[in-house]
Design a protein around this motif. Sequence first.
Motif, short mmCIF file in Angstrom:
data_model
loop_
_atom_site.label_atom_id
_atom_site.label_comp_id
_atom_site.label_asym_id
_atom_site.label_seq_id
_atom_site.Cartn_x
_atom_site.Cartn_y
_atom_site.Cartn_z
N LEU A 237 -59.38 2.20 -59.62
CA LEU A 237 -58.57 1.66 -60.72
C LEU A 237 -57.72 2.74 -61.39
O LEU A 237 -56.56 2.51 -61.75
N THR A 238 -58.27 3.93 -61.52
CA THR A 238 -57.54 5.02 -62.15
C THR A 238 -56.42 5.54 -61.25
O THR A 238 -55.34 5.86 -61.74
N VAL A 239 -56.66 5.61 -59.95
CA VAL A 239 -55.60 6.01 -59.03
C VAL A 239 -54.47 4.98 -59.06
O VAL A 239 -53.29 5.35 -59.04
N TYR A 240 -54.82 3.71 -59.15
CA TYR A 240 -53.80 2.67 -59.28
C TYR A 240 -52.94 2.91 -60.52
O TYR A 240 -51.72 2.84 -60.47
N ARG A 241 -53.58 3.21 -61.66
CA ARG A 241 -52.84 3.45 -62.90
C ARG A 241 -51.98 4.71 -62.78
O ARG A 241 -50.86 4.77 -63.29
N ALA A 242 -52.49 5.74 -62.10
CA ALA A 242 -51.72 6.98 -61.96
C ALA A 242 -50.49 6.77 -61.08
O ALA A 242 -49.43 7.36 -61.32
N VAL A 243 -50.60 5.92 -60.07
CA VAL A 243 -49.47 5.69 -59.17
C VAL A 243 -48.46 4.73 -59.78
O VAL A 243 -47.25 4.97 -59.75
N ILE A 244 -48.94 3.64 -60.38
CA ILE A 244 -48.05 2.61 -60.91
C ILE A 244 -47.42 3.02 -62.23
O ILE A 244 -46.26 2.77 -62.49
N GLY A 245 -48.16 3.65 -63.09
CA GLY A 245 -47.60 4.11 -64.38
C GLY A 245 -47.75 3.09 -65.47
O GLY A 245 -48.86 2.74 -65.82
N PRO A 246 -46.77 2.56 -66.07
CA PRO A 246 -45.33 2.66 -65.88
C PRO A 246 -44.69 3.85 -66.58
O PRO A 246 -43.58 4.22 -66.26
N THR A 247 -45.37 4.46 -67.54
CA THR A 247 -44.77 5.57 -68.27
C THR A 247 -45.48 6.88 -67.93
O THR A 247 -46.59 6.88 -67.38
N LEU A 248 -44.85 7.97 -68.29
CA LEU A 248 -45.44 9.29 -68.05
C LEU A 248 -46.76 9.49 -68.81
O LEU A 248 -47.72 10.00 -68.22
N PRO A 249 -46.88 9.07 -70.07
CA PRO A 249 -48.18 9.21 -70.74
C PRO A 249 -49.30 8.42 -70.05
O PRO A 249 -50.44 8.87 -70.03
N ASP A 250 -48.97 7.26 -69.47
CA ASP A 250 -49.98 6.51 -68.72
C ASP A 250 -50.49 7.32 -67.54
O ASP A 250 -51.69 7.36 -67.26
N ARG A 251 -49.60 7.98 -66.87
CA ARG A 251 -49.98 8.79 -65.71
C ARG A 251 -50.81 10.00 -66.13
O ARG A 251 -51.77 10.38 -65.45
N ILE A 252 -50.45 10.60 -67.25
CA ILE A 252 -51.19 11.77 -67.72
C ILE A 252 -52.61 11.38 -68.14
O ILE A 252 -53.57 12.07 -67.82
N ILE A 253 -52.74 10.26 -68.80
CA ILE A 253 -54.07 9.79 -69.19
C ILE A 253 -54.89 9.44 -67.95
O ILE A 253 -56.10 9.71 -67.89
N ALA A 254 -54.24 8.87 -66.94
CA ALA A 254 -54.94 8.55 -65.70
C ALA A 254 -55.42 9.83 -65.00
O ALA A 254 -56.55 9.87 -64.47
N LEU A 255 -54.61 10.87 -65.01
CA LEU A 255 -55.04 12.13 -64.41
C LEU A 255 -56.21 12.74 -65.17
O LEU A 255 -57.13 13.30 -64.58
N ASP A 256 -56.19 12.62 -66.49
CA ASP A 256 -57.31 13.11 -67.29
C ASP A 256 -58.57 12.30 -66.99
O ASP A 256 -59.66 12.85 -66.90
N MET A 257 -58.40 11.01 -66.81
CA MET A 257 -59.54 10.16 -66.45
C MET A 257 -60.07 10.51 -65.06
O MET A 257 -61.29 10.48 -64.84
N LEU A 258 -59.18 10.86 -64.14
CA LEU A 258 -59.63 11.27 -62.81
C LEU A 258 -60.50 12.52 -62.89
O LEU A 258 -61.49 12.64 -62.15
N VAL A 259 -60.16 13.44 -63.77
CA VAL A 259 -60.99 14.63 -63.95
C VAL A 259 -62.39 14.23 -64.43
O VAL A 259 -63.40 14.73 -63.92
N GLY A 260 -62.45 13.30 -65.36
CA GLY A 260 -63.75 12.82 -65.84
C GLY A 260 -64.56 12.13 -64.75
O GLY A 260 -65.79 12.30 -64.66
N ILE A 261 -63.89 11.37 -63.90
CA ILE A 261 -64.59 10.68 -62.81
C ILE A 261 -65.11 11.69 -61.79
O ILE A 261 -66.25 11.57 -61.31
#
Length: 135
Positions: A24-48
């Motif tokens: 789900l987080t990779v989906y959010r990082a790829v789809i976005g739609p905004t840059l802050p969404d992608r940054i939060i997704a990358l931060d979440m990936l670190v937590g996962i």
Amino acid sequence: MTPELIVECASVTAIAILVVALLLTVYRAVIGPTLPDRIIALDMLVGIVIGFIAVIALRTGYTLYIDIAIALGLVGFLATVAFARFILARGYVGEGEEVQAGPPVSTAAPTKGTSKAAAKTKTGKSGKSLGKEAK
């Protein structure tokens, strides 16, 4: 039930939950739609990934993995802060939203005939001057 069986079941369940969260987080990082969404997704990936490392450390009993997870957490935090500063410096958040970098600038400039003390008077909520000089 033996403690080993409980740890085995819990670790398999944790890995399954982490895999779903990862997808789900990779989906959010790829789809976005905004840059802050992608940054939060990358931060979440670190937590996962830290969660995966912790589960592997519990399963194998190799405690060095915990030190690696802590180091990854610190690096992930620094990356998130760097991305946030990049967004603020860029001044653009997303769909038509703009961010002001720095303190807000006053638009009221003193006119030619006013003194500095008169220009620094405080105003109340109604916009009327309170008559006191700002210190």
